[in-house]
Write an enzyme that holds these catalytic residues in place. Structure first.
Site, PDB file in Angstrom:
ATOM      1  N   THR A  68       0.606  -1.086   0.013  1.00  0.00           N
ATOM      2  CA  THR A  68      -0.125  -0.249   0.082  1.00  0.00           C
ATOM      3  C   THR A  68       0.884   1.274  -0.013  1.00  0.00           C
ATOM      4  OG1 THR A  68       0.085   0.427   2.506  1.00  0.00           O
ATOM      5  CG2 THR A  68      -1.592  -1.174   1.521  1.00  0.00           C
ATOM      6  N   ASP A  69       0.337   2.436   0.063  1.00  0.00           N
ATOM      7  CA  ASP A  69       0.831   3.532  -0.077  1.00  0.00           C
ATOM      8  C   ASP A  69       2.006   3.523   1.313  1.00  0.00           C
ATOM      9  OD1 ASP A  69       0.212   4.084  -2.731  1.00  0.00           O
ATOM     10  OD2 ASP A  69      -1.281   5.718  -2.030  1.00  0.00           O
ATOM     11  N   CYS A  70       1.204   3.275   2.313  1.00  0.00           N
ATOM     12  CA  CYS A  70       1.815   3.447   3.652  1.00  0.00           C
ATOM     13  C   CYS A  70       2.892   2.127   4.095  1.00  0.00           C
ATOM     14  CB  CYS A  70       0.859   3.898   4.678  1.00  0.00           C
ATOM     15  SG  CYS A  70      -0.777   2.973   4.633  1.00  0.00           S
ATOM     16  N   TYR A  71       2.122   1.199   3.495  1.00  0.00           N
ATOM     17  CA  TYR A  71       3.122   0.019   3.819  1.00  0.00           C
ATOM     18  C   TYR A  71       3.679  -0.640   2.606  1.00  0.00           C
ATOM     19  CZ  TYR A  71       1.175   0.068   8.541  1.00  0.00           C
ATOM     20  OH  TYR A  71       1.045   0.501   9.652  1.00  0.00           O
TER      21      TYR A  71
END
Lengths: 404, 135
Positions: free
Chosen positions: A137-140
């Site tokens: 994901t964008d954050c992970y």
């Protein structure tokens, strides 16, 4: 007569009188209930048997860059974990098997390694390989992780068993003419053996049959560390038939228990293989029973010969949910090595270790005497007899096809 | 009279020779084969209960050794890993020779390896896999 607070004060002063669930039997026979209830403050119980509904959760800490294992996959030493949580929380069940384990394809399967063994190795401080995959994901952003982990580096490692410590259990036999492989062990054909699984006169819930002091929040010995009763265990079933002494004569109450795996010891959490059945975890549990009144002592002094259970056929009846008992026996008879079923003398085998139950009760006794272990009071009771709480079978409902 | 359970290891060259027969014919010994197989290394392995007069027994054993058969007493083969054993007792009714007995006082499981015939039934049914074979 006494309160838990008074007992805890005695523990702090080093004046507490603690005996094991076995020792209390002799004491009561020698001195009588009245006297012993005044003298003894705590009775320690113990049990050490295979308990499949066990497992542990872990927070492994965040990698750099971060990975979201939640919704992805994760394996510990090849054993798959449940990942349906946030980024790095995982849960490993005791019976989980590596994907490539042949299971019962080569019958009876050996089930040499699974979740329970990983839990034992972690408790022993051994490094375990973690392989995880996330979808990114964008954050992970990270997709893959392959590393050794050690329990001492994890943020949390918590044993959380949703059903342990069964209050009584069936005696399993095989009426068929073929050997069968069950969670109660190998059962030889034509009543070749009778396997049972309870610590009997050491077993915590058999010594507090109406859950007068064991409840949610009760502090216990769990796997060699300190744990708590978290809830009633799954399949808790308080309203089964009971004898006059209050002791259920069939599987009844259960406990869900929780504790810090980091404190636990591998000798009290043993990964095990049930031939033809699967992997399971042998869990060591010890429970203190405060002797608040004579009634508590009366229950705590129950002996193997006062505790009855049912003999159940595991070849046809158990798998097909056909009720009915082939007979009722007590634990004294079971421990004699032979019982009579349908006129036949049948040798008995125990799955639960009596010597280990004794060792746990002794260990817990030592902790309390030294002042290392104060008793807790339950914050809420377990569902009791007459509460209406019961164990139900699954009612299957047909899937209706949608009209096109 | 003497009767012992022994394990015979036959080297490759002896696997197809009627050695045990000679124990009967020449040494007047009785035998009961408890187990026999040829390992992937083509070594023959036989677990035998051998009995007869002491003198004959010793001569028979001497004969076997002179042929190149290695002899090992059975009790060395099936061992209990004491750290792994939890003393549960599930092995007790499974053993066909009652080699496992529960001590009445300690309730611990005693393994009497002299009674063991190395059938290996206990190996896989032991939940913590504490019973081990060392051939």
């Amino acid at each position: 007569m006494k309160t838990v607070k008074e007992i805890n004060d005695k523990i702090k002063k080093g004046e507490v009188v603690v005996v094991t669930a076995e020792e209390v039997i002799d004491l009561v026979q020698k001195k009588g209930v009245k006297k012993v209830a005044q003298e003894v403050d705590v009775v320690t119980c113990g049990t050490f048997g295979p308990m499949c509904s066990s497992g542990a959760w872990f927070n492994i800490g965040h990698s750099k860059p971060r990975i979201k294992i939640g919704g992805g996959t994760c394996k510990l030493n090849d054993v798959p974990c449940y990942t349906g949580f946030a980024a790095v929380d995982i849960y490993l069940g005791a019976t989980a098997l590596p994907d490539d384990d042949p299971r019962n394809k080569v019958y009876p399967g050996e089930f040499k390694y699974g979740g329970a063994h990983v839990i034992q190795e972690l408790a022993a401080g051994e490094n375990v390989r973690l392989e995880a995959a996330g979808y990114g994901t964008d954050c992970y952003p990270r997709r893959k992780l392959d590393t050794l982990i050690n329990i001492k580096d994890l943020n949390e490692a918590v044993l959380f068993d949703i059903r342990n410590c069964y209050q009584n259990y069936n005696v399993a036999v095989n009426l068929s003419d073929k050997p069968i492989y069950t969670y109660m062990g190998m059962l030889k054909p034509n009543l070749g053996n009778a396997n049972y699984c309870s610590a009997g006169q050491f077993s915590p819930l058999l010594k507090d049959p109406y859950y007068r002091t064991i409840g949610i929040g009760t502090k216990i010995f769990l796997g060699g560390g300190i744990g708590y009763v978290a809830w009633q265990g799954t399949q808790h079933n308080p309203s089964v038939p009971r004898k006059e002494n209050g002791i259920p004569s069939a599987p009844a109450g259960t406990l869900a228990v929780i504790g810090d795996l980091k404190q636990m010891k591998p000798q009290w959490l043993v990964g095990s293989s049930m031939l033809g059945y699967g992997v399971t975890l042998i869990v060591g549990i010890g429970v203190p029973i405060p002797i608040l009144d004579e009634e508590a002592l009366q229950y705590a002094a129950a002996q193997d010969k006062d505790i009855y259970t049912q003999v159940v056929d595991y070849s046809v009846n158990y798998p097909n949910c056909v009720g009915g008992s082939l007979g009722e026996v007590n634990y004294d008879e079971l421990r004699s090595g032979k019982i009579i079923i349908q006129g036949k003398e049948v040798p008995t085998g125990s799955l639960s270790s009596y010597p280990k139950a004794r060792e746990i009760s002794e260990e817990l006794k030592g902790w309390i005497r030294k002042g290392d272990f104060l008793l807790s009071e339950a914050v809420a009771p377990l569902p009791k007899v007459g509460s209406g709480y019961s164990f139900k079978m699954l009612k299957e409902k047909p899937i209706l096809k949608k009209k096109e | 009279m003497v009767s012992k359970r022994i394990v015979l290891h036959f080297p490759h060259r002896l696997v197809n020779q009627p050695i045990v027969y000679k124990l009967v014919e020449e040494y007047d010994l009785q035998f009961n084969i408890l187990k026999a197989f040829v390992t992937p290394e083509e070594e023959g392995l036989m677990v035998l209960e051998l009995g007869g007069k002491r003198e004959n027994f010793d001569k028979g054993v001497e004969y076997l050794q002179s042929c190149g058969v290695k002899i090992q007493p059975l009790s060395h083969d099936v061992v209990r890993n004491e750290t792994k054993c939890t003393n549960c007792g599930v092995c007790v009714p499974i053993c066909p020779t009652e080699a496992f007995v529960v001590d009445k006082k300690t309730r611990k499981v005693i393994f009497n390896d002299k009674k063991c015939i190395a059938c290996e039934l206990c190996i896989k049914i032991c939940p913590p896999r504490a019973m081990e074979v060392h051939f």
